[in-house]
Every structure is written in C-alpha cells, then in structure tokens.
Scaffold this motif. Structure first.
Motif, PDB file in Angstrom:
ATOM      1  N   PRO A   1      42.771   0.238  43.288  1.00  0.00           N
ATOM      2  CA  PRO A   1      41.482  -0.474  43.258  1.00  0.00           C
ATOM      3  C   PRO A   1      40.911  -0.641  41.849  1.00  0.00           C
ATOM      4  O   PRO A   1      40.359  -1.694  41.536  1.00  0.00           O
ATOM      5  N   GLU A   2      41.059   0.368  40.997  1.00  0.00           N
ATOM      6  CA  GLU A   2      40.526   0.235  39.638  1.00  0.00           C
ATOM      7  C   GLU A   2      41.285  -0.827  38.842  1.00  0.00           C
ATOM      8  O   GLU A   2      40.711  -1.513  37.998  1.00  0.00           O
ATOM      9  N   ASP A   3      42.583  -1.005  39.131  1.00  0.00           N
ATOM     10  CA  ASP A   3      43.352  -2.070  38.483  1.00  0.00           C
ATOM     11  C   ASP A   3      42.936  -3.439  39.013  1.00  0.00           C
ATOM     12  O   ASP A   3      42.856  -4.406  38.247  1.00  0.00           O
ATOM     13  N   ILE A   4      42.661  -3.523  40.295  1.00  0.00           N
ATOM     14  CA  ILE A   4      42.167  -4.784  40.852  1.00  0.00           C
ATOM     15  C   ILE A   4      40.849  -5.153  40.190  1.00  0.00           C
ATOM     16  O   ILE A   4      40.624  -6.321  39.826  1.00  0.00           O
TER      17      ILE A   4
ATOM     18  N   ALA B   1      37.891  -8.585  36.370  1.00  0.00           N
ATOM     19  CA  ALA B   1      37.151  -8.719  35.115  1.00  0.00           C
ATOM     20  C   ALA B   1      37.853  -9.704  34.173  1.00  0.00           C
ATOM     21  O   ALA B   1      37.191 -10.495  33.483  1.00  0.00           O
ATOM     22  N   ALA B   2      39.185  -9.682  34.151  1.00  0.00           N
ATOM     23  CA  ALA B   2      39.935 -10.630  33.321  1.00  0.00           C
ATOM     24  C   ALA B   2      39.709 -12.061  33.806  1.00  0.00           C
ATOM     25  O   ALA B   2      39.558 -12.988  32.997  1.00  0.00           O
ATOM     26  N   PHE B   3      39.669 -12.248  35.120  1.00  0.00           N
ATOM     27  CA  PHE B   3      39.361 -13.563  35.691  1.00  0.00           C
ATOM     28  C   PHE B   3      37.961 -14.000  35.256  1.00  0.00           C
ATOM     29  O   PHE B   3      37.760 -15.133  34.817  1.00  0.00           O
ATOM     30  N   GLN B   4      37.007 -13.099  35.364  1.00  0.00           N
ATOM     31  CA  GLN B   4      35.619 -13.418  35.016  1.00  0.00           C
ATOM     32  C   GLN B   4      35.467 -13.771  33.537  1.00  0.00           C
ATOM     33  O   GLN B   4      34.566 -14.523  33.166  1.00  0.00           O
ATOM     34  N   ALA B   5      36.332 -13.240  32.680  1.00  0.00           N
ATOM     35  CA  ALA B   5      36.245 -13.484  31.242  1.00  0.00           C
ATOM     36  C   ALA B   5      36.851 -14.824  30.822  1.00  0.00           C
ATOM     37  O   ALA B   5      36.740 -15.213  29.659  1.00  0.00           O
ATOM     38  N   ALA B   6      37.465 -15.546  31.741  1.00  0.00           N
ATOM     39  CA  ALA B   6      38.118 -16.809  31.400  1.00  0.00           C
ATOM     40  C   ALA B   6      37.089 -17.860  30.979  1.00  0.00           C
ATOM     41  O   ALA B   6      35.993 -17.936  31.540  1.00  0.00           O
ATOM     42  N   PRO B   7      37.443 -18.675  29.995  1.00  0.00           N
ATOM     43  CA  PRO B   7      36.537 -19.748  29.596  1.00  0.00           C
ATOM     44  C   PRO B   7      36.464 -20.826  30.675  1.00  0.00           C
ATOM     45  O   PRO B   7      37.342 -20.920  31.531  1.00  0.00           O
ATOM     46  N   CYS B   8      35.401 -21.615  30.613  1.00  0.00           N
ATOM     47  CA  CYS B   8      35.285 -22.741  31.549  1.00  0.00           C
ATOM     48  C   CYS B   8      34.793 -23.971  30.795  1.00  0.00           C
ATOM     49  O   CYS B   8      33.984 -23.871  29.876  1.00  0.00           O
ATOM     50  N   GLY B   9      35.302 -25.126  31.192  1.00  0.00           N
ATOM     51  CA  GLY B   9      34.948 -26.378  30.550  1.00  0.00           C
ATOM     52  C   GLY B   9      33.474 -26.718  30.731  1.00  0.00           C
ATOM     53  O   GLY B   9      32.945 -26.668  31.842  1.00  0.00           O
ATOM     54  N   MET B  10      32.818 -27.041  29.637  1.00  0.00           N
ATOM     55  CA  MET B  10      31.419 -27.487  29.642  1.00  0.00           C
ATOM     56  C   MET B  10      30.484 -26.489  30.323  1.00  0.00           C
ATOM     57  O   MET B  10      29.469 -26.872  30.884  1.00  0.00           O
ATOM     58  N   HIS B  11      30.831 -25.218  30.285  1.00  0.00           N
ATOM     59  CA  HIS B  11      30.011 -24.142  30.877  1.00  0.00           C
ATOM     60  C   HIS B  11      29.775 -24.337  32.375  1.00  0.00           C
ATOM     61  O   HIS B  11      28.805 -23.848  32.923  1.00  0.00           O
ATOM     62  N   GLU B  12      30.683 -25.050  33.051  1.00  0.00           N
ATOM     63  CA  GLU B  12      30.548 -25.322  34.485  1.00  0.00           C
ATOM     64  C   GLU B  12      31.238 -24.216  35.284  1.00  0.00           C
ATOM     65  O   GLU B  12      32.302 -24.404  35.860  1.00  0.00           O
ATOM     66  N   ALA B  13      30.597 -23.060  35.347  1.00  0.00           N
ATOM     67  CA  ALA B  13      31.185 -21.912  36.035  1.00  0.00           C
ATOM     68  C   ALA B  13      31.185 -22.077  37.550  1.00  0.00           C
ATOM     69  O   ALA B  13      31.889 -21.351  38.249  1.00  0.00           O
ATOM     70  N   ASP B  14      30.430 -23.035  38.057  1.00  0.00           N
ATOM     71  CA  ASP B  14      30.343 -23.210  39.509  1.00  0.00           C
ATOM     72  C   ASP B  14      31.481 -24.040  40.089  1.00  0.00           C
ATOM     73  O   ASP B  14      31.535 -24.268  41.287  1.00  0.00           O
ATOM     74  N   VAL B  15      32.425 -24.483  39.266  1.00  0.00           N
ATOM     75  CA  VAL B  15      33.523 -25.304  39.774  1.00  0.00           C
ATOM     76  C   VAL B  15      34.741 -24.490  40.174  1.00  0.00           C
ATOM     77  O   VAL B  15      35.717 -25.028  40.673  1.00  0.00           O
TER      78      VAL B  15
END
Length: 160
Positions: free
Chosen positions: A21-24, A29-43
């Motif tokens: 679970p701690e690795d998951i 967290a690595a997924f959450q740290a990914a950049p997103c185009g034009m700050h559109e995190a809701d896509v």
C-alpha cells in the motif's frame, strides 16, 4: 544502473505478489506530480485497480492484454480534451519511472485501453466518469523476469 529513468523497461510477466500500500501511495503521488497542458487538471482522472475481481474482469475484456499484473492504473481523459492524451502519457511515464525506483515492473498499454473503452458496463463499474475515455493503462507489479533491454542507441539522435 541506479537512475530509474534508465532502469525502467517494459515488464510483461509479473508474480502474484501484491504491491505494498505505501508503494501504491508513492505511485499515486507520481501520477499527481505529472504536468498538465494549460493547467487543465480536470481533463484527466485515474482509477487504481487492485481488486482481484476487477483485475479479472479487465483481463477477460482485454483478452489478457494486461499480463495478469496485480495492479493497474487506468488513466482516463475527457473525450474533448486537446491535451488529455499527452497529459495521460506524461502521467504514465511518471508512474513507470516511480515503479522502477520502487523496484517494480511496469508496462504502458494502449491497446488494452482502447478495448476497455468498448466495455461500457465495466467502465461504469470502475466509476470512469461520463464524458471520459480510457487513454492508457499502466500495468504494474513485481517482475517475474527482468528483460535484458539495452536501449542506449534506440533512436537516432542528431547533435549540432
């Protein structure tokens, strides 16, 4: 080789051992740290699948295209997003690099994602939001074998 970027290889055979679970949490967290185009995190949205019933259903629908991995990261994007597919690919790379750092195997699955999009009942069970489609699945787990994959000169590089 200790750099997780260089250590990461496509793993298509996994042991049945569950990911801790701690690795998951570190992978999320690595997924959450990914950049997103034009700050559109809701896509973009991700469904983490570790339940054996759902893993089995996904394997059945995709004709075992997820290699019986004990953990799947199903990355979904808004159907009308200009950046969703790119964002999903970058997020998948973050997951795979973190998996390598954690001594886990992973593989990027596009065909399984496309097939999953045709299984609307299963998508509902996975709570993939209406208006979203699965773009990529990252299979993850303890590698049953480590591929020997020298990628030092894989692509042409031009320096000027």
């Amino acid at each position: 080789m200790t750099d997780p970027v260089l250590k990461r290889v496509a793993v298509r055979k996994y042991t049945s051992e569950k990911v801790a679970p701690e690795d998951i949490n570190k992978l999320i967290a690595a997924f959450q740290a990914a950049p997103c185009g034009m700050h559109e995190a809701d896509v973009m949205q991700m469904t983490v699948v570790e339940d054996e019933t759902f893993l089995s259903k996904i394997e059945q629908v995709t004709n075992n295209a997820c290699y019986n991995a004990p953990l799947l990261f199903v990355i979904n994007v808004k159907k009308d997003s200009s950046f969703g597919e790119r964002d999903a690919s970058v997020a998948a790379e973050n997951l795979m690099i973190e998996a390598a750092e954690l001594n886990l195997g992973s593989v990027y699955l596009m065909n399984a994602a496309l097939v999953l999009n045709s299984a609307s009942d299963l998508q509902k069970e996975l709570r993939i939001p209406t208006g979203f489609q699965t773009c990529v699945i990252v299979a993850c787990g303890h590698a049953a074998e480590q591929p020997d994959n020298n990628r030092a000169n894989r692509y042409q590089v031009i320096r000027k």
